[in-house]
Motif scaffolding. Structure first.
Motif, mmCIF file in Angstrom:
data_model
loop_
_atom_site.group_PDB
_atom_site.id
_atom_site.type_symbol
_atom_site.label_atom_id
_atom_site.label_comp_id
_atom_site.label_asym_id
_atom_site.label_seq_id
_atom_site.Cartn_x
_atom_site.Cartn_y
_atom_site.Cartn_z
ATOM 1 N N PRO A 39 2.893 7.332 -5.905
ATOM 2 C CA PRO A 39 2.312 6.958 -7.204
ATOM 3 C C PRO A 39 3.260 7.191 -8.372
ATOM 4 C CG PRO A 39 1.315 8.983 -6.369
ATOM 5 C CD PRO A 39 2.132 8.406 -5.242
ATOM 6 N N PHE A 77 -2.127 -3.645 -7.544
ATOM 7 C CA PHE A 77 -2.411 -2.251 -7.879
ATOM 8 C C PHE A 77 -3.481 -2.143 -8.955
ATOM 9 C CE2 PHE A 77 2.314 -1.112 -6.826
ATOM 10 C CZ PHE A 77 2.113 -1.563 -5.530
ATOM 11 N N LEU A 90 -9.863 3.457 -8.668
ATOM 12 C CA LEU A 90 -9.012 4.086 -7.649
ATOM 13 C C LEU A 90 -7.595 4.197 -8.195
ATOM 14 C CD1 LEU A 90 -10.269 2.202 -4.463
ATOM 15 C CD2 LEU A 90 -10.676 4.605 -5.043
ATOM 16 N N GLU A 131 0.833 -1.201 0.000
ATOM 17 C CA GLU A 131 0.000 0.000 0.000
ATOM 18 C C GLU A 131 0.871 1.255 0.000
ATOM 19 O OE1 GLU A 131 -3.823 1.969 2.370
ATOM 20 O OE2 GLU A 131 -2.899 0.111 3.105
ATOM 21 N N TYR A 132 1.939 1.229 0.771
ATOM 22 C CA TYR A 132 2.853 2.376 0.820
ATOM 23 C C TYR A 132 3.443 2.651 -0.555
ATOM 24 C CZ TYR A 132 7.372 4.686 1.666
ATOM 25 O OH TYR A 132 8.475 5.506 1.612
ATOM 26 N N ARG A 186 -7.186 -2.239 -7.853
ATOM 27 C CA ARG A 186 -7.675 -0.940 -7.383
ATOM 28 C C ARG A 186 -7.943 0.002 -8.555
ATOM 29 N NH1 ARG A 186 -6.870 1.454 -2.613
ATOM 30 N NH2 ARG A 186 -5.991 3.270 -3.677
ATOM 31 N N ARG A 232 -3.668 5.317 -8.501
ATOM 32 C CA ARG A 232 -2.678 5.246 -7.432
ATOM 33 C C ARG A 232 -2.571 6.546 -6.636
ATOM 34 N NH1 ARG A 232 2.885 2.694 -9.145
ATOM 35 N NH2 ARG A 232 3.233 3.382 -6.978
ATOM 36 N N ASP A 233 -2.913 7.673 -7.245
ATOM 37 C CA ASP A 233 -2.839 8.947 -6.527
ATOM 38 C C ASP A 233 -4.182 9.369 -5.953
ATOM 39 O OD1 ASP A 233 -4.107 9.504 -8.896
ATOM 40 O OD2 ASP A 233 -2.920 11.283 -9.382
ATOM 41 N N ALA A 239 -6.847 9.928 0.236
ATOM 42 C CA ALA A 239 -7.288 9.028 1.306
ATOM 43 C C ALA A 239 -8.777 9.190 1.580
ATOM 44 C CB ALA A 239 -6.480 9.302 2.573
ATOM 45 N N CYS A 279 2.239 1.757 -3.441
ATOM 46 C CA CYS A 279 1.172 2.104 -4.375
ATOM 47 C C CYS A 279 0.638 3.508 -4.149
ATOM 48 C CB CYS A 279 0.040 1.087 -4.238
ATOM 49 S SG CYS A 279 -1.409 1.415 -5.285
ATOM 50 N N ARG A 280 0.286 3.833 -2.917
ATOM 51 C CA ARG A 280 -0.447 5.066 -2.647
ATOM 52 C C ARG A 280 0.445 6.234 -2.240
ATOM 53 N NH1 ARG A 280 -5.215 4.302 1.311
ATOM 54 N NH2 ARG A 280 -5.620 6.375 0.494
ATOM 55 N N SER A 281 1.496 5.964 -1.474
ATOM 56 C CA SER A 281 2.336 7.066 -1.002
ATOM 57 C C SER A 281 3.297 7.568 -2.059
ATOM 58 C CB SER A 281 3.127 6.630 0.246
ATOM 59 O OG SER A 281 2.257 6.337 1.309
#
Length: 219
Positions: free
Chosen positions: A90, A137, A145, A83-84, A140, A147-148, A151, A86-88
């Motif tokens: 992108p 990824f 959803l 998750e880090y 999602r 990657r960017d 939250a 992927c999301r933190s």
């Protein structure tokens, strides 16, 4: 240019599991999510504080942590690191992950020459993990959803209307071949699974690695 040091082999990780887990206390992630590239000798001797890539986390370092958590069957840390990545970050594209060197030297490994089976196994596992990351990824992304995505989502329709940009494994990972012999990686209880066990990962089984499929999806 300096590159990230290779992570331990599977045998090294399993032999030192407790010590390696101790490197990653969950409440201090901000301290260990950083590059492992050593600062230049002169800056270390003079204790210079250099704000550069020597302190900043990198895609390769996070990728190597994903590998370590996977081998140790630390499912919570594994998913958290997915998750880090992927999301933190992108901007970190899976397809841009560099091919890991087969040894901690300056050798050019564009045509990998493995010093031993352990190095070959590590390289193969890393290659398959890029496919696992893409599966995680892209699920999602398919749900709308990117990657960017923030939250807290206030306009889900706007996110779904964006063009879907899917992740792909890097070219070096696509070229990996099955290992010459089957390799069994024990599960969290220390037990090796039978190759026909329903919990065995198909992606890894295709390259002769028998290992339990990890939990790869997150919200």
């Amino acid at each position: 240019m300096s590159t990230e040091a290779l992570p331990p082999t599977v045998a090294e990780l399993l032999a030192g599991a407790s010590n390696i887990r101790a490197r990653y206390p969950s409440h201090l992630a901000h301290q260990w999510r950083r590059s492992r590239i050593r600062r230049p000798l002169i800056s270390r001797l003079l204790n210079l504080q250099i704000k550069s890539t020597y302190h900043r986390d990198t895609a390769a370092t996070s990728f190597y942590r994903i590998y370590e958590f996977f081998i140790l069957h630390d499912n919570i840390s594994f998913r958290n690191e997915l998750e880090y990545f992927c999301r933190s970050h992108p901007q970190w594209r899976v397809s841009s992950l560099p091919a890991p060197r087969t040894r901690n030297t300056s050798d050019d490994d564009r045509s990998p020459k493995y010093p031993d089976l352990d190095a070959q196994v590590r390289y193969t596992i890393l290659a398959v993990l890029t496919r696992i990351m893409c599966d995680s990824f892209n699920r999602r992304i398919e749900l709308g959803l990117p990657r960017d995505a923030p939250a807290i989502i206030e306009d889900f329709e706007e996110l779904q209307a964006r063009p879907k940009v899917y992740e792909e494994p890097p070219e070096w990972a696509k070229l990996v071949q099955p290992l010459p012999q089957k390799v069994f990686i024990p599960n969290a209880e220390g037990r090796e699974l039978d190759e026909d066990d329903e919990d065995v990962s198909k992606e890894f089984k295709d390259v002769n690695i028998i290992v339990q499929m990890p939990h790869i999806h997150f919200i």
